[in-house]
Design a protein around this motif. Structure first.
Motif, PDB file in Angstrom:
ATOM      1  N   ARG A  33       0.859  -1.184   0.000  1.00  0.00           N
ATOM      2  CA  ARG A  33       0.000   0.000   0.000  1.00  0.00           C
ATOM      3  C   ARG A  33       0.892   1.229   0.000  1.00  0.00           C
ATOM      4  N   ASP A  34       0.571   2.170  -0.870  1.00  0.00           N
ATOM      5  CA  ASP A  34       1.329   3.419  -0.986  1.00  0.00           C
ATOM      6  C   ASP A  34       0.935   4.361   0.150  1.00  0.00           C
ATOM      7  N   TYR A  35       1.917   4.814   0.912  1.00  0.00           N
ATOM      8  CA  TYR A  35       1.652   5.717   2.034  1.00  0.00           C
ATOM      9  C   TYR A  35       1.015   7.024   1.546  1.00  0.00           C
ATOM     10  N   ALA A  36       1.299   7.417   0.315  1.00  0.00           N
ATOM     11  CA  ALA A  36       0.765   8.666  -0.232  1.00  0.00           C
ATOM     12  C   ALA A  36      -0.682   8.530  -0.728  1.00  0.00           C
ATOM     13  N   ALA A  37      -1.230   7.332  -0.678  1.00  0.00           N
ATOM     14  CA  ALA A  37      -2.618   7.129  -1.114  1.00  0.00           C
ATOM     15  C   ALA A  37      -3.566   7.874  -0.174  1.00  0.00           C
ATOM     16  N   VAL A  38      -4.769   8.118  -0.644  1.00  0.00           N
ATOM     17  CA  VAL A  38      -5.785   8.811   0.147  1.00  0.00           C
ATOM     18  C   VAL A  38      -6.077   8.026   1.422  1.00  0.00           C
ATOM     19  N   ALA A  39      -6.237   8.731   2.528  1.00  0.00           N
ATOM     20  CA  ALA A  39      -6.573   8.090   3.802  1.00  0.00           C
ATOM     21  C   ALA A  39      -7.883   7.319   3.662  1.00  0.00           C
ATOM     22  N   ILE A  40      -7.977   6.220   4.369  1.00  0.00           N
ATOM     23  CA  ILE A  40      -9.205   5.416   4.305  1.00  0.00           C
ATOM     24  C   ILE A  40     -10.120   5.765   5.474  1.00  0.00           C
ATOM     25  N   SER A  41     -11.424   5.663   5.224  1.00  0.00           N
ATOM     26  CA  SER A  41     -12.411   5.969   6.264  1.00  0.00           C
ATOM     27  C   SER A  41     -13.238   4.739   6.635  1.00  0.00           C
ATOM     28  N   ALA A  42     -13.027   3.648   5.932  1.00  0.00           N
ATOM     29  CA  ALA A  42     -13.754   2.400   6.193  1.00  0.00           C
ATOM     30  C   ALA A  42     -12.793   1.228   5.994  1.00  0.00           C
ATOM     31  N   SER A  43     -13.173   0.076   6.486  1.00  0.00           N
ATOM     32  CA  SER A  43     -12.346  -1.122   6.305  1.00  0.00           C
ATOM     33  C   SER A  43     -12.001  -1.294   4.835  1.00  0.00           C
ATOM     34  N   THR A  44     -10.737  -1.597   4.555  1.00  0.00           N
ATOM     35  CA  THR A  44     -10.252  -1.665   3.185  1.00  0.00           C
ATOM     36  C   THR A  44      -9.259  -2.807   3.022  1.00  0.00           C
ATOM     37  N   THR A  45      -9.423  -3.571   1.948  1.00  0.00           N
ATOM     38  CA  THR A  45      -8.482  -4.627   1.594  1.00  0.00           C
ATOM     39  C   THR A  45      -7.715  -4.175   0.362  1.00  0.00           C
TER      40      THR A  45
ATOM     41  N   ILE B 250       0.155 -12.165  -1.268  1.00  0.00           N
ATOM     42  CA  ILE B 250       0.174 -11.522   0.031  1.00  0.00           C
ATOM     43  C   ILE B 250      -0.461 -10.135  -0.102  1.00  0.00           C
ATOM     44  N   ARG B 251      -1.131  -9.690   0.940  1.00  0.00           N
ATOM     45  CA  ARG B 251      -1.805  -8.388   0.921  1.00  0.00           C
ATOM     46  C   ARG B 251      -1.926  -7.859   2.348  1.00  0.00           C
ATOM     47  N   VAL B 252      -2.360  -6.589   2.454  1.00  0.00           N
ATOM     48  CA  VAL B 252      -2.675  -6.004   3.754  1.00  0.00           C
ATOM     49  C   VAL B 252      -4.141  -5.599   3.765  1.00  0.00           C
ATOM     50  N   LYS B 253      -4.696  -5.603   4.970  1.00  0.00           N
ATOM     51  CA  LYS B 253      -6.095  -5.220   5.143  1.00  0.00           C
ATOM     52  C   LYS B 253      -6.197  -4.397   6.423  1.00  0.00           C
ATOM     53  N   ALA B 254      -6.953  -3.302   6.371  1.00  0.00           N
ATOM     54  CA  ALA B 254      -7.213  -2.481   7.553  1.00  0.00           C
ATOM     55  C   ALA B 254      -8.694  -2.593   7.883  1.00  0.00           C
TER      56      ALA B 254
ATOM     57  N   THR C 149     -12.951  -0.590  13.579  1.00  0.00           N
ATOM     58  CA  THR C 149     -13.904  -0.918  14.630  1.00  0.00           C
ATOM     59  C   THR C 149     -14.342   0.397  15.255  1.00  0.00           C
ATOM     60  N   GLY C 150     -15.632   0.618  15.367  1.00  0.00           N
ATOM     61  CA  GLY C 150     -16.120   1.867  15.951  1.00  0.00           C
ATOM     62  C   GLY C 150     -15.885   3.044  15.032  1.00  0.00           C
ATOM     63  N   SER C 151     -15.489   4.185  15.609  1.00  0.00           N
ATOM     64  CA  SER C 151     -15.337   5.398  14.797  1.00  0.00           C
ATOM     65  C   SER C 151     -14.026   6.141  15.045  1.00  0.00           C
ATOM     66  N   PRO C 152     -12.880   5.459  14.842  1.00  0.00           N
ATOM     67  CA  PRO C 152     -11.626   6.202  14.898  1.00  0.00           C
ATOM     68  C   PRO C 152     -11.524   7.114  13.672  1.00  0.00           C
ATOM     69  N   GLY C 153     -10.601   8.066  13.698  1.00  0.00           N
ATOM     70  CA  GLY C 153     -10.397   8.948  12.542  1.00  0.00           C
ATOM     71  C   GLY C 153      -9.898   8.182  11.336  1.00  0.00           C
ATOM     72  N   ASN C 154      -9.903   8.861  10.187  1.00  0.00           N
ATOM     73  CA  ASN C 154      -9.414   8.257   8.945  1.00  0.00           C
ATOM     74  C   ASN C 154      -7.961   7.810   9.108  1.00  0.00           C
ATOM     75  N   LEU C 155      -7.591   6.778   8.370  1.00  0.00           N
ATOM     76  CA  LEU C 155      -6.266   6.176   8.513  1.00  0.00           C
ATOM     77  C   LEU C 155      -5.426   6.367   7.265  1.00  0.00           C
ATOM     78  N   THR C 156      -4.247   6.918   7.460  1.00  0.00           N
ATOM     79  CA  THR C 156      -3.226   6.979   6.420  1.00  0.00           C
ATOM     80  C   THR C 156      -2.163   5.956   6.810  1.00  0.00           C
ATOM     81  N   TYR C 157      -1.887   5.029   5.878  1.00  0.00           N
ATOM     82  CA  TYR C 157      -0.829   4.067   6.161  1.00  0.00           C
ATOM     83  C   TYR C 157      -0.253   3.542   4.850  1.00  0.00           C
ATOM     84  N   GLY C 158       0.949   3.016   4.943  1.00  0.00           N
ATOM     85  CA  GLY C 158       1.607   2.401   3.808  1.00  0.00           C
ATOM     86  C   GLY C 158       2.280   1.122   4.277  1.00  0.00           C
ATOM     87  N   ALA C 159       2.488   0.202   3.348  1.00  0.00           N
ATOM     88  CA  ALA C 159       3.106  -1.078   3.720  1.00  0.00           C
ATOM     89  C   ALA C 159       3.925  -1.617   2.552  1.00  0.00           C
TER      90      ALA C 159
END
Length: 137
Positions: free
Chosen positions: A21-33, A114-118, A121-131
């Protein structure tokens, strides 16, 4: 005591072709594979998934959090099983998820993807991450 003249050798190799996953990608607001990467996950001795997570708001343990998993499967559209996991705690951090061919093969025999999935649970803020995958040890 004299200081060492040895340079810092802890740099982590980054190979764009091993990016999950590209760290520069748009932050996610929901579970994403993320899209799976063709990778001989069971054929290597030691490697790791390096996951960089940006700070985010709203973390509350068990009720408002992001759980990130590294998953492997035999085929691209097959059944993915978790081979590594952690929970982002709202602070910026880098997580190293150690993997080995033997470990992955015990979970998914002959895994080739192989893949990553975020998972939110509940309502944390949007997530920006890269792997990405990198040599280990």
């Amino acid at each position: 005591m004299p200081r060492s003249t040895i340079a810092n050798r802890r740099a982590i190799q980054f190979d764009k072709s091993l990016e999950l996953r590209d760290y520069a990608a748009v932050a996610i607001s929901a579970s994403t594979t993320e899209t799976a990467l063709t990778f001989p996950a069971t054929k290597l001795k030691a490697y790791k998934a390096v996951v960089d997570v940006a700070a985010h708001t709203g973390y509350v343990a068990t009720s408002a959090q992001w759980d990130i998993t590294v998953e492997a499967a035999l085929t691209s559209g097959g059944t993915y099983k978790t081979v590594g996991a952690f929970t982002a705690t709202g602070v910026q951090n880098r997580f190293d998820v150690p993997l080995s061919g033997e470990w992955v093969d015990d979970i998914v025999a002959d895994a080739a993807y192989i893949r990553v999935k975020a998972v939110k649970t509940g309502s944390p803020g949007n997530l920006t991450y890269g792997a990405f995958l990198a040599p280990c040890c």
